[in-house]
Structure formats: structure tokens, C-alpha cells
Design a protein around this motif. Sequence first.
Motif, short mmCIF file in Angstrom:
data_model
loop_
_atom_site.label_atom_id
_atom_site.label_comp_id
_atom_site.label_asym_id
_atom_site.label_seq_id
_atom_site.Cartn_x
_atom_site.Cartn_y
_atom_site.Cartn_z
N ARG A 1 -62.62 36.88 -43.16
CA ARG A 1 -63.42 38.03 -43.56
C ARG A 1 -64.87 37.67 -43.84
O ARG A 1 -65.70 38.56 -44.02
N ASP A 2 -65.17 36.40 -43.87
CA ASP A 2 -66.56 35.96 -44.03
C ASP A 2 -67.35 36.37 -42.79
O ASP A 2 -66.94 36.12 -41.66
N ARG A 3 -68.50 37.00 -43.01
CA ARG A 3 -69.30 37.51 -41.88
C ARG A 3 -69.85 36.38 -41.01
O ARG A 3 -70.03 36.56 -39.80
N THR B 1 -61.31 40.68 -37.02
CA THR B 1 -61.23 40.92 -38.46
C THR B 1 -62.45 41.66 -38.97
O THR B 1 -62.34 42.51 -39.87
N ASN B 2 -63.61 41.37 -38.41
CA ASN B 2 -64.84 42.01 -38.86
C ASN B 2 -65.16 43.28 -38.10
O ASN B 2 -66.16 43.95 -38.41
N ASP B 3 -64.34 43.65 -37.13
CA ASP B 3 -64.58 44.85 -36.34
C ASP B 3 -63.69 46.01 -36.76
O ASP B 3 -64.06 47.17 -36.57
N HIS C 1 -61.85 36.15 -35.61
CA HIS C 1 -62.94 36.47 -36.52
C HIS C 1 -63.63 37.76 -36.10
O HIS C 1 -63.96 38.62 -36.95
N LYS D 1 -67.96 37.08 -29.60
CA LYS D 1 -68.48 37.84 -30.74
C LYS D 1 -68.72 39.30 -30.39
O LYS D 1 -68.62 40.19 -31.25
N ASP E 1 -60.22 47.48 -39.52
CA ASP E 1 -59.46 47.30 -40.76
C ASP E 1 -58.04 46.88 -40.44
O ASP E 1 -57.56 47.00 -39.32
#
Length: 421
Positions: free
Chosen positions: A282-284, A259-261, A256, A180, A263
Motif C-alpha cells: 500500500r506504500d505509494r 493495490t494502489n489502483d 503494487h 505502473k 480497493d
Amino acid sequence: MSDDANRHDPAPNLVLGDADGGRLAENIMHFARVLRTAGLPVGPGKVLDAIDAVSQVGVASRRDFYWTLHAVFVNRRDQREVFDQAFHFFWRNPNLLERMMGMLLPAMRGEEAPEDKPELSPRVAEALAGEREPERPQEQEEEEIELDAALSVTDREVLAEKDFEKMTKDELDRARQAIKRMRLPIKPVKTRRYRADPGGRRADLRATLRASARQGGDLIWLKKRSRRRENPPLVVLCDISGSMDRYARMLLHFLHALTNDRDRVHSFLFGTRLTNITRHLRDRDPDAAIDKVTAAVEDWAGGTRIGESLHRFNADWSRRVLSQGPVVLLITDGLDREGAAGLEVEMERLHKSCRRLIWLNPLLRYDGYAPKTAGARAMIPHVDEFRPVHNLDSLAKLADTLSRSESAATGEMVRWKKLAA
């Protein structure tokens, strides 16, 4: 079919208690606790269902008993091996915990361990060991000194170098937390668009005339511009076949985090078919995202059709996600059940459509690995970088690979291509 299910041992060897059957429910409850500790989603409802099912089927046959519990506790293909090993060691004989610990401790290994059984899964070993009641420490007059070595430098180094396949449940949880926090820096590239830059080498005539008009045309200050730099898009194609199961599950957490870090990250999973999971990731919440992915994928831990999957990607998705020169990460072991039919053509097209194609292969963890399979020989000529991906250290080194220039890996790739020829 499991070897354990084929054994027809007499019912008294199943640790089902005395003749009154009073310990049957208790033993099934403890077995369910072992499965839950090993990572299977087993709750009180399934325990009650298992007890009811066994009472209906009976315990006269070990085979029937095995498949009765299997039908209740196993609902996914990847859970079969964990259930099989846990069943074998838990229901082996009345002294199950003593026998189990004798197999886990090298100094006590003897004739109890069957020679034809595969190596015990770390998750099952950890779950069974947890079932042993803790021994009460003897009273000591001397003061005991407690040392907390959690998260020490040595532990972190060991965890970073340990193969995902050999990690225990606790180590997998720690590895997910480390993933993470990972970041994947990709070297920015020049785009066709420009930005205002006083130190740029190119004159911006339009901006110069506008600035001059604001001053009444008396003074002309030359404006300059330079190419805008942006991180290229990232496209990930990950193999989820049976041979890639454990690695794919860990890499989902990596995807994951990516994707959240940043674009423009597009993620796809493939086994016998291609599945786009970009929106799901894209879910946090990582757990919610993984649950969505699991529900969307229908061919997890099945066969592999790399050529067919890449064909579907090139035909349906390449124009949408490869139009801006992305970096493509292809994560697979190169084992294609269709003998690499059409794979070389699809690899060539994929390579020509992206800025850089990097193949991540967990089999590279072996020193003697050579790309001799049909799939590997078809893929190697069309990749720019060939890297291992089997532990935290390999994921960290991937960042270094993406941050260096494209020409840095040329010499190493020449060696791999010679081996594949």
C-alpha cells in the motif's frame, strides 16, 4: 558450489596485475562496477571491504579468491548466479574485455568460450559490455544524421513480447515503468445491496412512503431501485520459489500497481511458507514497497510447498478475504517439491470459496507445454482459467480475461483438463 569456484587455475591467470600488486585494487573496483551495473547493491563500502578481505586472505588460490569476493558482494540467494557469471568472465585472463566481447559477438565466437558453461545472463553481458571504453569516432567530413528510435512502435512491440527472464537491466526498467501504467478492469458484479434507480425493475416501498409523507400523503410517486454493482475483491497468491524468482520480482510491481489502483486487493507470497504482503504494497512508492516486501519474506527463491501454503491460506485467511466472492489469481509454475501432497484437497476448497479461480503459469510460454507434473494434474481440475504470465503482453491479455464472462473460457479449460487426465 559453483563450477568456477572449483577450478584451481594458477594465480597469474586472475588479472591481478604485475608482481608489485599495484593493479589489484583497481581490478576489484572495476569488478564491483560490473556487479553494480548487473543489479547487485554494491557501493564504495563493499569495494573497500573486498580489497581488505583479499589482502587478508591472499590470492594464491583461485578458489579462496572466489569465495572471498563472494562473501563480500553476495548477500542474497538470487545474486549468486549473477556473481558467478560475472566472476567467470571478468577474471578469466588478462585480455578479459577482448575475450568477453569475442564471446558476445556471434561472428567472433571460437575456442575461447567454454562449451559446458550456461548461456550468459543478459544482465551480466550488458554490465561487462558497459566496462569497455567507448571508441573515439573518427572525424568525418560528411554530416552525420542521427536517428532516435527510442520508444518506437517496433521497440514497444518487441519489449511487450520479450520474456522477463531474457530481459536486460535496461529492458527490465522499461518494463517496470509500463507495468505502473497498467490497469486491471474486472467486470462489476451484482451485490445484495440496492441503490435508488428510476429505471429499476423493483419497487422501493420504503422510499415511496417517505416521499409521500413529505408531500402530505396526497400524492404517491412510486420509487424504484436496482441491485448495486461493484468490482469484486481480488486475491493474489504468488509463488516466489527459485524457478519463479525473476517472474515473481516483476509481478511484485504488477501487484503494487493493482493495490494502489483499486480497493480490496489482498496479496500473498508463498514458497515454503505463506506471507501476507497486502499492507506492504500500500506504500505509494514502489521501491519502498518492494523493500518492505523483501524484508518481510524469509523464503524467497527457496523451495515450494504449494499444498502446505494453500492449506495455511484456507485455514487462516479464507474467511477474512474470501467472504465477498473475490476473483483469485494463483501465480505458480505448479512445481511442488512435496509431490503435490494434499494439493488437490486445498485447491478444491479454494475453488469453492471464490467467484473465479485463475491460474497464471509462466511455463505456458512453451508451445509444447502439457500439465503432466503431479502439481499441475492436481490443480487443473479446479481452475476456471489457465493463462500464461511471462511478459508484458501476457499481463495485458489478463485484463481481457477478467473482463469477459465466466463461461467464455469453458471450451479451452475442457482441453486442458483432458491433457491433465
